[in-house]
Design an enzyme around this catalytic site. Sequence first.
Site, mmCIF file in Angstrom:
data_model
loop_
_atom_site.group_PDB
_atom_site.id
_atom_site.type_symbol
_atom_site.label_atom_id
_atom_site.label_comp_id
_atom_site.label_asym_id
_atom_site.label_seq_id
_atom_site.Cartn_x
_atom_site.Cartn_y
_atom_site.Cartn_z
ATOM 1 N N HIS A 298 0.859 -1.185 0.000
ATOM 2 C CA HIS A 298 0.000 0.000 0.000
ATOM 3 C C HIS A 298 0.894 1.233 0.000
ATOM 4 O O HIS A 298 1.946 1.243 0.628
ATOM 5 C CB HIS A 298 -0.879 0.015 1.264
ATOM 6 C CG HIS A 298 -2.051 0.924 1.143
ATOM 7 N ND1 HIS A 298 -1.949 2.269 1.404
ATOM 8 C CD2 HIS A 298 -3.328 0.695 0.778
ATOM 9 C CE1 HIS A 298 -3.145 2.822 1.216
ATOM 10 N NE2 HIS A 298 -3.998 1.897 0.836
ATOM 11 N N ASP A 355 -8.045 -5.041 -0.305
ATOM 12 C CA ASP A 355 -8.508 -5.876 -1.430
ATOM 13 C C ASP A 355 -8.169 -7.350 -1.271
ATOM 14 O O ASP A 355 -8.624 -8.172 -2.065
ATOM 15 C CB ASP A 355 -7.879 -5.342 -2.738
ATOM 16 C CG ASP A 355 -8.425 -3.968 -3.077
ATOM 17 O OD1 ASP A 355 -7.631 -3.032 -3.219
ATOM 18 O OD2 ASP A 355 -9.662 -3.835 -3.129
#
Length: 414
Positions: A298, A355
């Site tokens: 991320h 996700d």
Amino acid sequence: MCGIVNCNINGIVKTFPVIYGSLNEKAINISTLREQTGYITFDPGFKNTSIAKSSISFVDGEKGILLYRGYPIEEIIQKCTFLKTSYLLLNGELPNEKQLHNFSYMINQVNISNNNTKILQIFEKYPINTHPMGILSSLSSILEFMQEENNNNIFIHLLAKFPILAALIYRKKHGLSPVNYDNTLYYTSNIVNMFFATNNDKPNYIIVDALDKLLILHADHEQNCSTTTVRLLSSAHVSLYASIAAGISALWGRLHGGANEAVIEMLENILHNGGNIKKWIEKAKNKKDPFRLMGFGHRIYKNFDPRAIIIKQVAENIMKKLKFNNPILQLAKELEEVAINDSYFIEKKLYPNIDFYSGIIYQAIGIPKDMFTVMFALGRLPGWIAHWKEMRLNQEPLVRPRQIYVGYKKRNIL
Ligand code: SDX
């Protein structure tokens, strides 16, 4: 709190003000840099650049903290519904009972006519293989010209219509007739009903609860790629509808919201190729190999994504309650265990993001892969609207970055 920094540029000291955020983030205000020094900055991907002041959500990537209007995501998920969370993001405060009732009533009023014939006529024109995100983006733009007579609030109009668009896309793509909006149902119950209603039984509460939590977890996340896209269009005074349409397209990218679909494809591929987790982890670490561990890493979180922790619990709960035995969940948990203990992932601070597990829940609910990012967009809608609104209310300037030109010097056509 304010302060200054002195920059020594070629022996000349220039002073720039420092801006402090409410949680002590610090920024050097370089809005006069070029004027004072002739220099601009270079920051590919805006990794070190803030484009505006915002009060909607806050992420501390080192500590794995996410706040919506100051409330920790862990509290929101326990004490709020998605509709309540949407109200909070849009208005800055949690609604009292009357405000929430009125908010829900206004959304229901938009759909009272249930008149989706115009949208259905447009559907017939799409090529059969059009991806649901392409349909959602174009329909969001067209919604602007399909106002309902009993509503003049564009925020309410979009919040009301988005679930209908998503359900219509799902039903049409699967050759199913549309299910009408039922204004006796709660917002997320309506989504489940419009997707999966078979007869007049009420939507499965387990599914509604899991989906409501997923929508909450996706509702906002500061200046992510799609939200910054919406803000950028808002700065040019593009309509909310067209700005949301652009945000949907940005979210579609595999590196962003499209990762939830890519994660399931990756896990299914690993499973079908023998489930050798070590082999795929090594591929992800190999610079020469284009394979990346989707759902990991991320830009901001260099610790666990707090949403991924919650989503993993939601996934385990729903599997248990629905007695849904999906080997993909077991594989995902084993993959996570190996990756988070691998020196490459530890050193690069790569953890599961939102996700990584969300697709497993969508599958358990019965949502097909090509609709996963549509569900992400359904959740992110209130966040996008709040940021579009904030840009306009704060009268932020047109977003127009500079560049470092590396092309030809001036030349003439011979
Ligand atoms: C979302 O911004 C948001 O808030 C987004 C989001 C939201 O709510 O809106 O949280 C939603 O988009 C989550 C992210 C979903 N995307 C994926 O899961 C795709 C897989 N992840 C990667 O593509 C990557 O981690 C990014 C794009 C998410 C972040 O990339 P960065 O910040 O640009 O970091 P990077 O690509 O520069 O990676 C740093 C290093 C690199 O190695 P080196 O060049 O330093 O040797 O880490 C490596 C990368 O190669 N790396 C990975 C990896 N992610 C980064 N290696 C293997 N697998 C990965 N997934």
